[in-house]
Design a protein around this motif. Structure first.
Motif, PDB file in Angstrom:
ATOM      1  N   TRP A 193     -16.802  18.786  45.084  1.00  0.00           N
ATOM      2  CA  TRP A 193     -17.100  19.419  43.810  1.00  0.00           C
ATOM      3  C   TRP A 193     -18.485  18.967  43.357  1.00  0.00           C
ATOM      4  CZ3 TRP A 193     -14.319  23.229  41.793  1.00  0.00           C
ATOM      5  CH2 TRP A 193     -12.982  23.349  42.166  1.00  0.00           C
ATOM      6  N   PHE A 194     -19.241  19.917  42.882  1.00  0.00           N
ATOM      7  CA  PHE A 194     -20.545  19.668  42.278  1.00  0.00           C
ATOM      8  C   PHE A 194     -20.551  20.275  40.886  1.00  0.00           C
ATOM      9  CE2 PHE A 194     -23.407  18.154  45.689  1.00  0.00           C
ATOM     10  CZ  PHE A 194     -22.520  18.236  46.747  1.00  0.00           C
ATOM     11  N   ARG A 195     -21.536  19.901  40.090  1.00  0.00           N
ATOM     12  CA  ARG A 195     -21.685  20.521  38.777  1.00  0.00           C
ATOM     13  C   ARG A 195     -23.158  20.627  38.432  1.00  0.00           C
ATOM     14  NH1 ARG A 195     -19.187  15.755  34.866  1.00  0.00           N
ATOM     15  NH2 ARG A 195     -20.864  14.224  35.154  1.00  0.00           N
ATOM     16  N   GLN A 196     -23.433  21.597  37.573  1.00  0.00           N
ATOM     17  CA  GLN A 196     -24.807  21.810  37.131  1.00  0.00           C
ATOM     18  C   GLN A 196     -24.814  22.186  35.671  1.00  0.00           C
ATOM     19  OE1 GLN A 196     -27.050  24.647  39.438  1.00  0.00           O
ATOM     20  NE2 GLN A 196     -28.998  23.774  38.756  1.00  0.00           N
ATOM     21  N   ALA A 197     -25.416  21.332  34.867  1.00  0.00           N
ATOM     22  CA  ALA A 197     -25.567  21.600  33.437  1.00  0.00           C
ATOM     23  C   ALA A 197     -26.892  22.325  33.219  1.00  0.00           C
ATOM     24  CB  ALA A 197     -25.534  20.290  32.663  1.00  0.00           C
ATOM     25  N   PRO A 198     -27.007  23.057  32.128  1.00  0.00           N
ATOM     26  CA  PRO A 198     -28.253  23.785  31.853  1.00  0.00           C
ATOM     27  C   PRO A 198     -29.467  22.863  31.854  1.00  0.00           C
ATOM     28  CG  PRO A 198     -26.531  24.506  30.373  1.00  0.00           C
ATOM     29  CD  PRO A 198     -25.980  23.321  31.115  1.00  0.00           C
ATOM     30  N   GLY A 199     -30.483  23.240  32.591  1.00  0.00           N
ATOM     31  CA  GLY A 199     -31.714  22.458  32.638  1.00  0.00           C
ATOM     32  C   GLY A 199     -31.660  21.237  33.538  1.00  0.00           C
ATOM     33  N   LYS A 200     -30.549  21.060  34.242  1.00  0.00           N
ATOM     34  CA  LYS A 200     -30.404  19.894  35.112  1.00  0.00           C
ATOM     35  C   LYS A 200     -30.155  20.336  36.551  1.00  0.00           C
ATOM     36  CE  LYS A 200     -28.718  16.645  31.640  1.00  0.00           C
ATOM     37  NZ  LYS A 200     -27.673  15.623  31.320  1.00  0.00           N
ATOM     38  N   GLU A 201     -30.378  19.404  37.468  1.00  0.00           N
ATOM     39  CA  GLU A 201     -30.117  19.688  38.872  1.00  0.00           C
ATOM     40  C   GLU A 201     -28.618  19.632  39.156  1.00  0.00           C
ATOM     41  OE1 GLU A 201     -34.226  18.070  40.963  1.00  0.00           O
ATOM     42  OE2 GLU A 201     -32.296  17.154  41.440  1.00  0.00           O
ATOM     43  N   ARG A 202     -28.237  20.326  40.210  1.00  0.00           N
ATOM     44  CA  ARG A 202     -26.848  20.276  40.634  1.00  0.00           C
ATOM     45  C   ARG A 202     -26.555  18.882  41.198  1.00  0.00           C
ATOM     46  NH1 ARG A 202     -24.498  25.328  43.933  1.00  0.00           N
ATOM     47  NH2 ARG A 202     -25.623  26.276  42.179  1.00  0.00           N
ATOM     48  N   GLU A 203     -25.453  18.304  40.776  1.00  0.00           N
ATOM     49  CA  GLU A 203     -25.122  16.949  41.198  1.00  0.00           C
ATOM     50  C   GLU A 203     -23.702  16.883  41.773  1.00  0.00           C
ATOM     51  OE1 GLU A 203     -25.251  14.390  37.783  1.00  0.00           O
ATOM     52  OE2 GLU A 203     -23.579  15.391  36.786  1.00  0.00           O
ATOM     53  N   GLY A 204     -23.538  15.983  42.720  1.00  0.00           N
ATOM     54  CA  GLY A 204     -22.230  15.795  43.317  1.00  0.00           C
ATOM     55  C   GLY A 204     -21.300  15.060  42.380  1.00  0.00           C
ATOM     56  N   VAL A 205     -20.056  15.511  42.319  1.00  0.00           N
ATOM     57  CA  VAL A 205     -19.044  14.913  41.462  1.00  0.00           C
ATOM     58  C   VAL A 205     -18.039  14.125  42.296  1.00  0.00           C
ATOM     59  CG1 VAL A 205     -17.172  15.387  39.854  1.00  0.00           C
ATOM     60  CG2 VAL A 205     -19.303  16.702  39.727  1.00  0.00           C
ATOM     61  N   ALA A 206     -17.486  14.767  43.315  1.00  0.00           N
ATOM     62  CA  ALA A 206     -16.479  14.122  44.159  1.00  0.00           C
ATOM     63  C   ALA A 206     -16.406  14.841  45.491  1.00  0.00           C
ATOM     64  CB  ALA A 206     -15.114  14.134  43.478  1.00  0.00           C
ATOM     65  N   SER A 207     -16.058  14.085  46.524  1.00  0.00           N
ATOM     66  CA  SER A 207     -15.921  14.646  47.861  1.00  0.00           C
ATOM     67  C   SER A 207     -14.653  14.079  48.499  1.00  0.00           C
ATOM     68  CB  SER A 207     -17.142  14.275  48.714  1.00  0.00           C
ATOM     69  OG  SER A 207     -16.993  14.769  50.032  1.00  0.00           O
ATOM     70  N   ILE A 208     -14.042  14.874  49.376  1.00  0.00           N
ATOM     71  CA  ILE A 208     -12.829  14.446  50.043  1.00  0.00           C
ATOM     72  C   ILE A 208     -12.914  14.798  51.522  1.00  0.00           C
ATOM     73  CG2 ILE A 208     -11.570  16.594  49.553  1.00  0.00           C
ATOM     74  CD1 ILE A 208      -9.075  14.790  49.030  1.00  0.00           C
ATOM     75  N   SER A 209     -12.392  13.900  52.349  1.00  0.00           N
ATOM     76  CA  SER A 209     -12.472  14.092  53.790  1.00  0.00           C
ATOM     77  C   SER A 209     -11.548  15.210  54.253  1.00  0.00           C
ATOM     78  CB  SER A 209     -12.093  12.797  54.507  1.00  0.00           C
ATOM     79  OG  SER A 209     -10.735  12.455  54.233  1.00  0.00           O
ATOM     80  N   ARG A 210     -11.695  15.598  55.511  1.00  0.00           N
ATOM     81  CA  ARG A 210     -10.893  16.696  56.039  1.00  0.00           C
ATOM     82  C   ARG A 210      -9.399  16.416  55.948  1.00  0.00           C
ATOM     83  NH1 ARG A 210     -15.303  17.322  59.689  1.00  0.00           N
ATOM     84  NH2 ARG A 210     -14.477  15.659  60.976  1.00  0.00           N
ATOM     85  N   SER A 211      -9.017  15.195  56.198  1.00  0.00           N
ATOM     86  CA  SER A 211      -7.596  14.843  56.173  1.00  0.00           C
ATOM     87  C   SER A 211      -7.091  14.510  54.789  1.00  0.00           C
ATOM     88  CB  SER A 211      -7.347  13.645  57.084  1.00  0.00           C
ATOM     89  OG  SER A 211      -8.044  12.516  56.586  1.00  0.00           O
ATOM     90  N   GLY A 212      -8.019  14.252  53.878  1.00  0.00           N
ATOM     91  CA  GLY A 212      -7.645  13.891  52.515  1.00  0.00           C
ATOM     92  C   GLY A 212      -7.480  12.406  52.292  1.00  0.00           C
TER      93      GLY A 212
END
Length: 119
Positions: free
Chosen positions: A33-52
């Motif tokens: 998951w990533f997020r992007q607020a107005p006027g800001k760069e897209r940033e990583g929020v969380a990542s999960i491996s293939r198996s979880g």
């Protein structure tokens, strides 16, 4: 070519909770998951491996957000609790065969779902 579709965004009061979902058309992807607020760069929020069994979180969401996946259903989730005004952003789901992390190196991206946190 994977298709990635997010859902679950909306308007929530500060301190509240929201759960985002993301479905993919294929299997075997690292997801994030990533997020992007107005006027800001897209940033990583969380990542999960293939198996979880592996998860990575950005420092400002640790302890508040939880990423999970249902491998059988090709569905990714982001449970967001104790939401703050600064969590307001467009949230994007991303997928990649190899990359696992919070940089914007994912191959496939969804269109985004808006999360707005209000007073």
């Amino acid at each position: 070519q994977a298709q990635v579709v997010e859902s679950g965004g909306g308007l929530v009061q500060e301190g509240g909770s929201l759960r985002l979902s993301c479905t993919t058309s294929g299997v075997g992807y690292v997801m994030a998951w990533f997020r992007q607020a107005p006027g800001k760069e897209r940033e990583g929020v969380a990542s999960i491996s293939r198996s979880g069994d592996g998860e990575i979180y950005a420092d400002d969401v640790k302890g508040r957000f939880a990423i999970s996946r249902d491998v059988a259903e090709n569905t990714l989730y982001l449970q967001m609790d104790s939401l703050k005004l600064e969590d307001t952003a467009m949230y994007y789901c991303a997928a990649d065969r190899l990359y696992y992390g919070l940089n914007r190196l994912y191959t496939y991206w969804g269109q985004g779902t808006q999360v707005t946190v209000s007073l």
